[in-house]
Structures are given as structure tokens and as C-alpha cells.
Write an enzyme that holds these catalytic residues in place. Structure first.
Site, PDB file in Angstrom:
ATOM      1  CG  ASP A  63       7.060  51.931  29.769  1.00  0.00           C
ATOM      2  OD1 ASP A  63       7.380  52.930  30.415  1.00  0.00           O
ATOM      3  OD2 ASP A  63       5.905  51.476  29.741  1.00  0.00           O
ATOM      4  CG  ASP A  65       4.231  51.186  35.712  1.00  0.00           C
ATOM      5  OD1 ASP A  65       3.642  50.384  36.448  1.00  0.00           O
ATOM      6  OD2 ASP A  65       5.322  51.709  35.995  1.00  0.00           O
TER       7      ASP A  65
HETATM    8  N1  LIG Z   1       3.765  61.425  39.799  1.00  0.00           N
HETATM    9  C1  LIG Z   1       3.076  60.886  38.785  1.00  0.00           C
HETATM   10  N2  LIG Z   1       3.383  59.641  38.384  1.00  0.00           N
HETATM   11  C2  LIG Z   1       2.667  59.128  37.375  1.00  0.00           C
HETATM   12  C3  LIG Z   1       1.640  59.827  36.714  1.00  0.00           C
HETATM   13  N3  LIG Z   1       1.138  59.027  35.740  1.00  0.00           N
HETATM   14  C4  LIG Z   1       1.814  57.882  35.802  1.00  0.00           C
HETATM   15  N4  LIG Z   1       2.727  57.923  36.789  1.00  0.00           N
HETATM   16  C5  LIG Z   1       3.653  56.900  37.254  1.00  0.00           C
HETATM   17  O1  LIG Z   1       4.662  56.765  36.300  1.00  0.00           O
HETATM   18  C6  LIG Z   1       5.143  55.448  36.311  1.00  0.00           C
HETATM   19  C7  LIG Z   1       5.140  54.939  34.887  1.00  0.00           C
HETATM   20  O2  LIG Z   1       6.083  53.977  34.797  1.00  0.00           O
HETATM   21  P1  LIG Z   1       6.670  53.454  33.378  1.00  0.00           P
HETATM   22  O3  LIG Z   1       7.067  52.055  33.661  1.00  0.00           O
HETATM   23  O4  LIG Z   1       5.610  53.563  32.360  1.00  0.00           O
HETATM   24  O5  LIG Z   1       7.842  54.328  33.094  1.00  0.00           O
HETATM   25  C8  LIG Z   1       4.247  54.652  37.247  1.00  0.00           C
HETATM   26  O6  LIG Z   1       4.884  54.487  38.478  1.00  0.00           O
HETATM   27  C9  LIG Z   1       3.041  55.543  37.414  1.00  0.00           C
HETATM   28  O7  LIG Z   1       2.437  55.382  38.673  1.00  0.00           O
HETATM   29  C10 LIG Z   1       1.359  61.144  37.166  1.00  0.00           C
HETATM   30  O8  LIG Z   1       0.452  61.828  36.650  1.00  0.00           O
HETATM   31  N5  LIG Z   1       2.096  61.625  38.196  1.00  0.00           N
HETATM   32 MG   LIG Z   2       4.531  53.120  30.751  1.00  0.00          MG
END
Ligand SMILES: Nc1nc2c(ncn2[C@@H]2O[C@H](COP(=O)(O)O)[C@@H](O)[C@H]2O)c(=O)[nH]1
Ligand SMILES: [Mg+2]
Length: 520
Positions: A63, A65
């Protein structure tokens, strides 16, 4: 979270297992290097809940983030906090004075549960008993806590829609803001928009945070200056190289879209220029076989889910239709260029799809052949600190508990004798005063035990205590880690410190009766 694929949880960048190069730069050790294979610092070890033989794993996925990209909560979450406040004020009619509020990024921890209706924040043990409860920032008395959440086995499930789990680092700012709003509403009932109860406030905060993630409030800022928001981790590239050299396929599955993924992965994988700058290109793709962006996890992992999968044209960011991942010529453009481009690339980038597509793209038959490194749940405190403190605490608290149990037993014996045995008056008097003395001693020991326990918890976090424990039992959070992760560790690149063929085996289980045979 995916239950079928093997999972590994990681968190928090740290800097041990690095040597300083002659030119002053940091050079990470990997298991396969000449310095590798040595004793691993406890803070970097990988711990095993369930057996995992890496020999059976043919693909290792990540993953992005908060797993590969370790955001700095002090800057990244502050950005989310400030963006959310602005949306509450300017879009949702909350008073301007919210703009003056500040964020304590260390206050909230993962594993907490928000009670949306009551405005409470809870820490639970593994049986879902509420052990610590705050209303906004005010601690609930023991009576209020038991009165509201009970202490019997028949309990609330603490699930959505009435509760929200603070299970990722992305949620810390919204939990903090919710607590602030609860306090604010209690003290200024007329100042929040009319009819706004605690649940409504939570909904508003959630919607505002969500918008910050979607409308570029956060991503534009990170893109401008990734170094300010993301920890550099020089072990990532050597880890990926070693995994690939061992014959494993590697893949990335992220909910982020391609433009942002490219910026973050460049920051993490690109070689630095002499002035520390980074050239933005697509070189990092050489470390992966497949990259899936906009994956919409956790739905992505639901087998059988139908989701369109598009190929991303990396230079332009354009999405191309595919036939379930197989490149297809665009109608009106029969040039084989697009088709061949996709087929020849060492790494292909997609948007959308589901786990079935991923298996097909990697030629994998079953989820058991894949390990997925996720960071849905993991540790905020360093593991080494947990273990060090736990060992000392274990001794001290066990002695106090033994003493307490002994005294309680003596009291029960004396009381039994006083009730059922025929005793002379002087014997009765002697026993009665002994009971009194023992009861006061028991109270002292109980207090000392509670205090020692709390002092130890406070070393971890002033409000919520040790993340993995509530009292002396595993916390709800620790229980989730145990249930969902085969392996867990402090940061995902610790994988580079172990053989890619390692057989991870869990430690043996102990029943309570078996603890008597263990040395203290
Ligand atoms: N629309 C929203 N996006 C969110 C939220 N919390 C996190 N995020 C976004 O998800 C991805 C996570 O990426 P990964 O690599 O862990 O799959 C990242 O782009 C965040 O900005 C939310 O509450 N709402
Ligand atoms: Mg993540």
C-alpha cells in the site's frame, strides 16, 4: 481489510540499521548485503502472529500512503486539520472562531472508538469493555462510564453507524477536531449551527475531511514540498531490489490516483541530486511489476466484485480502456502502438479493478501466494519501548497482583470462620481486628497496583496509555493486529532486514494455567 491475502502491517520510519557512508550519506543494510543478516534491533524486528513461509510467496504488494510513504503527522495531519476547519467555517456555517483553534497531533492515537451520538471517545480492551472514556476532553467518571457502557458481556458492537473506529493515522485530526467541537458545543450551545447534535458534528467533520482528500487541499501541498510531509526512507529501494532479485513479483495497490502516486513514489524511490533535489520521472516503476492506482480499497479485495480496470498512460495520465487488464486498441485508432506499448512495458499502471484483475496480471492463482503490506493498524509507539517497559512492568505488577490475591484470600478465610465456626469471644475479636487490618492492607495494595499500572501506561501516552494494552490485558487495537496481520513491524522496509525466503513462525501460545511454569 483483506482477510484472504497474507498481510503484514508496518509503521513509522526510523533510522537504525543504517550506516554512514564515507561521503556522509546514509546507506541502509539489507539482508543480502555483506553487513546484512546481523542481529536486528528489537525496534526493527518483524513479529509473527501466524506462520508465513516466504518461500510460498510469489508476489509481495505494498500500500502506498502511510505504508511506503510515512507521512509526518505533525505537518501532514496539521494540514488536514486546518483544511477541515476552513471547510467547516466557509462551507458548513461553523463560527469563525474555529479558525483560531490549534491542533495537538500527539493527542489522539489509533485504536480509539468515537461514540458519535454521545460525543465520547473510548479505549476498549480486547473483549470490547470500555476502559478509558472521554466526553470531548473531559474524562468520564467510573460511574458514568459503567452506567453508559456497562460492564457485562452483553455489549454494544461499537460498529458503524453509531461508532467510528480511529484505525488509520489519517483519522487522528478528525478525532481531535470532533473532541474540540464536543467541548465547544457543550460550552457554547448557541454558537454551533442550529440543530447540530454530536452525530451531526461528526458527519460534518467527516465530510470536510473527505473533501480535503478529494479537492487537492492536501495533495497540492504535498506535491509542492514532499519532504515537508513525508519521511525519507532510504531502505525502500534496496528492499524492493532484493525482493525482485529473489524472484518475487512486486506490486503497489493504492487508493491514490496516478498523478499523486507518481509524485510520492518519485520522492521515495528517486535518487537525489547533489543538492538533495529529485528529478521527477518514471524510473521508480522499474521496482514494480504492476501498479494499481485509484483501487478503492477495501472494496478492491472483495472477490467477485465487478470493477472496470483502465490502463494509465503514464506520460499523459490518460486512461485507456482494457479488456479486464488486457490492452485493447482504441476504436478509431487501430495503430498497434498503444496495444504493444502496454504489452512490452516491464511495469504496467492501472486505475481501478479488483483483486481478481491483480491475480490475473501477476499470473497468481490464489491469495495465499501473495503477501500484502498494509498499514491499517499498527503501532504509534516504538515496539522496543513497549517491550522494555512491559518486561519491567510485568515483574512489578505481577508481585502486586499476587500480594493482592493472597490478602483477599486471607480475608475470605477469616470472614468464613467468623460466620460458620463456633468461636470464643476473644477469638472473634482477634479475627475481626485482623480482618480490619487485612482489608486496609488490601486497599493499599490495590491502590499501589492501580497506580503502578497507570504510571506505566502514562509513559506511553498521558491520556490513552499503552496502545497495545488496556490495564494488563491486550487492547482492542492489539486484538485487531493479532487477528488481521500475519506479521507486524515498526516500518514496512524492515522486510529488507530478513531473508526473502524466511519462514516466519509464531511464538507458542500459553493458556493462563501454563504461566505458572514460566520463569518470571
Ligand atoms: N476521499 C478520501 N480519501 C481519503 C480519506 N482518507 C484517506 N484518503 C486517501 O486515500 C488514499 C490512501 O491511499 P493508500 O495508498 O493508503 O491506499 C490517499 O490518497 C488519501 O489521501 C478520506 O477520508 N476521504
Ligand atoms: Mg495506506
Amino acid at each position: 481489510m483483506d482477510h484472504s491475502a497474507r498481510t503484514m502491517l508496518g509503521d513509522k520510519a526510523s533510522k537504525s540499521h543504517l550506516t554512514v557512508n564515507t561521503n556522509g550519506g546514509e546507506k541502509p543494510h539489507v539482508w543480502s548485503s555483506s553487513e546484512g543478516g546481523c542481529q536486528i534491533d528489537i525496534g526493527k524486528q518483524i513479529f509473527c502472529n501466524r506462520s508465513l513461509n516466504m518461500k510460498n510467496i510469489i508476489a509481495v504488494g505494498f500500500d502506498m500512503d502511510y505504508t511506503l510513504a510515512q507521512y509526518k503527522p505533525e505537518t501532514f495531519e496539521s494540514l488536514a486539520y486546518e483544511g477541515t476547519i476552513r471547510k467547516l467555517v466557509y462551507n458548513l456555517g461553523y463560527p469563525q472562531e474555529l479558525l483560531e483553534w490549534t491542533f495537538d497531533w500527539k493527542y489522539m492515537v489509533r485504536g480509539l472508538v468515537l461514540d458519535k451520538k454521545r460525543g465520547n471517545i473510548l479505549k476498549m480492551d480486547r473483549h470490547k469493555y470500555v476502559k478509558v472514556a472521554y466526553h470531548g476532553f473531559k474524562e468520564l467518571s467510573k460511574e458514568d462510564k459503567v452506567g453508559t457502557y456497562g460492564n457485562t458481556l452483553i455489549q454494544d458492537s461499537f460498529d458503524e453507524p453509531d461508532y467510528a473506529l480511529i484505525d488509520t493515522l489519517f483519522s487522528l485530526a478528525e478525532a481531535y477536531l470532533f473532541a474540540q467541537l464536543v467541548d465547544f458545543r457543550d460550552n457554547n450551545p448557541g454558537k454551533v449551527p442550529q440543530g447540530t447534535d454530536y452525530s451531526r458534528m461528526y458527519k460534518d467533520v467527516r465530510a470536510a475531511v473527505d473533501l480535503c482528500h478529494r479537492d487537492g487541499t492536501l495533495k497540492q501541498m504535498v506535491a509542492k514540498n514532499p519532504k515537508r510531509y513525508i519521511n525519507e526512507d532510504t531502505s525502500i529501494v534496496p528492499m524492493l531490489k532484493m525482493l525482485r532479485a529473489s524472484g518475487r513479483s512486486t506490486f503497489l495497490v493504492t487508493n491514490s490516483l496516478w498523478d499523486y502516486t507518481n509524485i510520492v513514489m518519485n520522492f521515495l524511490c528517486a535518487s537525489r541530486t547533489s543538492d538533495g533535489g529529485i528529478t521527477c520521472n518514471f524510473d521508480w516503476l522499474q521496482y514494480f511489476d504492476v501498479v494499481i492506482t485509484g483501487s478503492a480499497k477495501p472494496g478492491f479485495f472483495h472477490e467477485g466484485k465487478h470493477a472496470n480496470i483502465f490502463e494509465v498512460e503514464t506520460e499523459s495520465g490518460m486512461l485507456l480502456n482494457t479488456d479486464n487488464g488486457t490492452p485493447m486498441p482504441q476504436v478509431g485508432n487501430t495503430s498497434p502502438k498503444v496495444l504493444l506499448k502496454g504489452l512490452n512495458k516491464s511495469c504496467r499502471v492501472f486505475q481501478g479493478g479488483s483483486v481478481g484483475h491483480l491475480h490475473k496480471l501477476l499470473s497468481i492463482e490464489s491469495s495465499s501466494q501473495v503477501i500484502l503490506c498494509l498499514m491499517r493498524f499498527s503501532m504509534l509507539e516504538t515496539i522496543s519501548m513497549e517491550i522494555f517497559c512491559a518486561a519491567r512492568r510485568f515483574l512489578q505488577l505481577r508481585l502486586l497482583r499476587n500480594e493482592r490475591d493472597l490478602v483477599e484470600d486471607q480475608i475470605h478465610h477469616l470472614k468464613w470462620a467468623l460466620k460458620f465456626e463456633s468461636l470464643r469471644n476473644d477469638e472473634k475479636q482477634k479475627m475481626t481486628s485482623a480482618v480490619g487490618e487485612l482489608e486496609s492492607h488490601r486497599d493499599q495494595v490495590r491502590l499501589a497496583h492501580q497506580q503502578a499500572q497507570w504510571e506505566c501506561h502514562q509513559k506511553f501516552h498521558k491520556i490513552w496509555g499503552q496502545l497495545m494494552k488496556t490495564g494488563y490485558q491486550n487492547s482492542h487495537f492489539a486484538h485487531q493486529v493479532e487477528r488481521f496481520a500475519c506479521l507486524y513491524t515498526s516500518q514496512v522496509s524492515n522486510l529488507s532486514l530478513y531473508s526473502p525466503d524466511k519462514y516466519y513462525r509464531p511464538s507458542e501460545d500459553f493458556m493462563p494455567h501454563e504461566f505458572h511454569i514460566l520463569p518470571l
